[in-house]
Design a protein around this motif. Structure first.
Motif, PDB file in Angstrom:
ATOM      1  N   LEU A  12      -1.925  -0.995  -8.574  1.00  0.00           N
ATOM      2  CA  LEU A  12      -0.663  -0.278  -8.712  1.00  0.00           C
ATOM      3  C   LEU A  12      -0.620   0.943  -7.789  1.00  0.00           C
ATOM      4  CD1 LEU A  12      -0.334  -0.495 -12.588  1.00  0.00           C
ATOM      5  CD2 LEU A  12       1.261  -1.490 -10.938  1.00  0.00           C
ATOM      6  N   ALA A  13      -1.763   1.632  -7.666  1.00  0.00           N
ATOM      7  CA  ALA A  13      -1.812   2.813  -6.800  1.00  0.00           C
ATOM      8  C   ALA A  13      -1.627   2.426  -5.339  1.00  0.00           C
ATOM      9  CB  ALA A  13      -3.139   3.539  -6.991  1.00  0.00           C
ATOM     10  N   LEU A  14      -2.265   1.338  -4.919  1.00  0.00           N
ATOM     11  CA  LEU A  14      -2.114   0.900  -3.530  1.00  0.00           C
ATOM     12  C   LEU A  14      -0.684   0.465  -3.252  1.00  0.00           C
ATOM     13  CD1 LEU A  14      -3.212   0.160  -0.769  1.00  0.00           C
ATOM     14  CD2 LEU A  14      -4.049  -2.005  -1.722  1.00  0.00           C
ATOM     15  N   ALA A  15      -0.079  -0.231  -4.194  1.00  0.00           N
ATOM     16  CA  ALA A  15       1.302  -0.673  -4.017  1.00  0.00           C
ATOM     17  C   ALA A  15       2.244   0.526  -3.898  1.00  0.00           C
ATOM     18  CB  ALA A  15       1.713  -1.564  -5.181  1.00  0.00           C
ATOM     19  N   ALA A  16       2.041   1.527  -4.746  1.00  0.00           N
ATOM     20  CA  ALA A  16       2.920   2.693  -4.730  1.00  0.00           C
ATOM     21  C   ALA A  16       2.724   3.532  -3.475  1.00  0.00           C
ATOM     22  CB  ALA A  16       2.670   3.536  -5.978  1.00  0.00           C
ATOM     23  N   ARG A  21       4.567  -4.504  -2.275  1.00  0.00           N
ATOM     24  CA  ARG A  21       4.827  -5.210  -3.522  1.00  0.00           C
ATOM     25  C   ARG A  21       3.672  -6.124  -3.893  1.00  0.00           C
ATOM     26  NH1 ARG A  21       9.666  -9.538  -5.153  1.00  0.00           N
ATOM     27  NH2 ARG A  21       8.781 -10.011  -7.228  1.00  0.00           N
ATOM     28  N   PHE A  22       3.243  -6.943  -2.948  1.00  0.00           N
ATOM     29  CA  PHE A  22       2.206  -7.932  -3.240  1.00  0.00           C
ATOM     30  C   PHE A  22       0.862  -7.449  -2.708  1.00  0.00           C
ATOM     31  CE2 PHE A  22       6.074 -10.459  -3.459  1.00  0.00           C
ATOM     32  CZ  PHE A  22       5.868 -11.130  -4.661  1.00  0.00           C
ATOM     33  N   ILE A  23      -0.114  -7.395  -3.601  1.00  0.00           N
ATOM     34  CA  ILE A  23      -1.444  -6.897  -3.268  1.00  0.00           C
ATOM     35  C   ILE A  23      -2.436  -8.055  -3.323  1.00  0.00           C
ATOM     36  CG2 ILE A  23      -3.297  -5.320  -3.927  1.00  0.00           C
ATOM     37  CD1 ILE A  23      -0.739  -3.968  -2.882  1.00  0.00           C
ATOM     38  N   VAL A 120      -4.490  -5.479   1.136  1.00  0.00           N
ATOM     39  CA  VAL A 120      -5.597  -6.113   0.425  1.00  0.00           C
ATOM     40  C   VAL A 120      -6.590  -5.064  -0.065  1.00  0.00           C
ATOM     41  CG1 VAL A 120      -7.570  -7.682   0.648  1.00  0.00           C
ATOM     42  CG2 VAL A 120      -5.399  -8.272   1.716  1.00  0.00           C
ATOM     43  N   LEU A 121      -7.068  -5.254  -1.294  1.00  0.00           N
ATOM     44  CA  LEU A 121      -8.197  -4.500  -1.828  1.00  0.00           C
ATOM     45  C   LEU A 121      -9.460  -5.323  -1.627  1.00  0.00           C
ATOM     46  CD1 LEU A 121      -7.076  -3.029  -5.275  1.00  0.00           C
ATOM     47  CD2 LEU A 121      -7.799  -1.726  -3.264  1.00  0.00           C
ATOM     48  N   GLN A 155      -4.692  -9.302   9.475  1.00  0.00           N
ATOM     49  CA  GLN A 155      -3.952  -8.321  10.255  1.00  0.00           C
ATOM     50  C   GLN A 155      -2.971  -7.549   9.383  1.00  0.00           C
ATOM     51  OE1 GLN A 155      -2.423  -9.883  13.927  1.00  0.00           O
ATOM     52  NE2 GLN A 155      -4.317 -10.933  14.434  1.00  0.00           N
ATOM     53  N   ILE A 156      -3.337  -7.339   8.137  1.00  0.00           N
ATOM     54  CA  ILE A 156      -2.604  -6.478   7.223  1.00  0.00           C
ATOM     55  C   ILE A 156      -3.568  -5.396   6.749  1.00  0.00           C
ATOM     56  CG2 ILE A 156      -0.941  -8.218   6.477  1.00  0.00           C
ATOM     57  CD1 ILE A 156      -2.680  -8.763   4.059  1.00  0.00           C
ATOM     58  N   PRO A 157      -3.063  -4.293   6.192  1.00  0.00           N
ATOM     59  CA  PRO A 157      -3.970  -3.213   5.766  1.00  0.00           C
ATOM     60  C   PRO A 157      -5.002  -3.685   4.744  1.00  0.00           C
ATOM     61  CG  PRO A 157      -1.699  -2.439   5.800  1.00  0.00           C
ATOM     62  CD  PRO A 157      -1.646  -3.923   6.019  1.00  0.00           C
ATOM     63  N   VAL A 158      -6.257  -3.313   4.968  1.00  0.00           N
ATOM     64  CA  VAL A 158      -7.355  -3.620   4.054  1.00  0.00           C
ATOM     65  C   VAL A 158      -7.949  -2.307   3.565  1.00  0.00           C
ATOM     66  CG1 VAL A 158      -9.643  -4.658   3.816  1.00  0.00           C
ATOM     67  CG2 VAL A 158      -7.872  -5.839   5.140  1.00  0.00           C
TER      68      VAL A 158
END
Length: 246
Positions: A12-16, A21-23, A120-121, A155-158
């Motif tokens: 939730l923290a990463l999304a905010a 939206r999608f993690i 991505v986490l 190629q998305i934030p990790v």
């Protein structure tokens, strides 16, 4: 080691924080094994719409039977899910970290479900999942750029999370998927090579496993650049070490 159930707090923290939206979440299994693949579990969720998953913990804290029971619930819970593998031969050829990246890319690319993650986490403190180079505007003009064979990672934030498999529900879920699938592979390999005891040790360096290697030699599923048997005092052994990170 905490026994507190993992939550969706970090998702939730990463999304905010990032306007996502999608993690996605990823975790690896088999990194320190002497044989078999490295395997990466991957899930994608909408943390605002995802309920808690009772019983889900870091895969290492659960029995094999309970892990198997949880797999269907995890697959139903995730918007997308996948498991990717990089073989022992690929680990030998590429090195451990690039092989992890390849397994993670396979998990995400061939995930079941159509939902892609915005970020991505990743469990741990090392980002082995991101692509090593990002495309530029000039690259986008080159025919064929961005083809699967040209991309070595996401190629998305990790975002890495230390002890993420204990803290984040999505990472714990991914760890279970990876563990169950990799264990099944090792059990299958044991049918052809029972001398190494893989049903019991899953390829890790137990005394019985090393004794089997010493007696029968390494097979096709062993990581041959690794130190498979104990070093003999005074003998120079040039192979790679257990846990080696090229």
């Amino acid at each position: 080691m905490t026994s507190t159930a993992p939550t969706l707090e970090h998702e939730l923290a990463l999304a905010a924080a990032g306007g996502h939206r999608f993690i996605g979440a990823a975790d690896e299994v088999g990194r320190g094994s002497l044989a078999g693949p490295v395997s990466v579990g991957y899930v994608v969720i909408d943390p605002d719409a995802s309920p808690q998953l009772p019983g889900v913990r870091d895969s290492k804290l659960l029995s094999a039977a309970l892990r198997h029971e949880l797999v269907p619930a995890i697959k139903d819970w995730a918007a997308s899910w996948g498991v990717g593998h990089a073989s022992a031969a690929e680990i030998d050829a590429l090195g451990l970290v690039p092989a992890l990246r390849l397994a993670g890319l396979r998990a995400a690319t061939f995930a079941h479900g159509v939902q892609e993650a915005d970020a991505v986490l990743l469990d741990g403190n090392l980002d082995w999942l991101s692509a090593t180079a990002q495309p530029t505007l000039l690259d986008s003009l080159v025919p064929g750029f961005g083809a699967t064979q040209d991309i070595d990672g996401l190629q998305i934030p990790v975002h890495t999370l230390i002890k993420g498999d204990l803290l984040a529900l999505s990472i714990a879920a991914a760890s279970i998927l990876a563990k169950v699938e990799r264990d099944a592979l090792m059990d299958g390999y044991d049918v052809s090579y029972p001398a190494y005891g893989w049903i019991r040790n899953k390829g890790y360096g137990t005394a019985a496993h090393r004794a089997g290697i010493a007696e029968h030699g390494a097979c096709e599923y062993h990581r041959k650049t690794w130190q498979l048997t104990p070093k003999v005092p005074g003998k120079n052994i040039e192979s790679g070490g257990e846990g080696k990170t090229p």
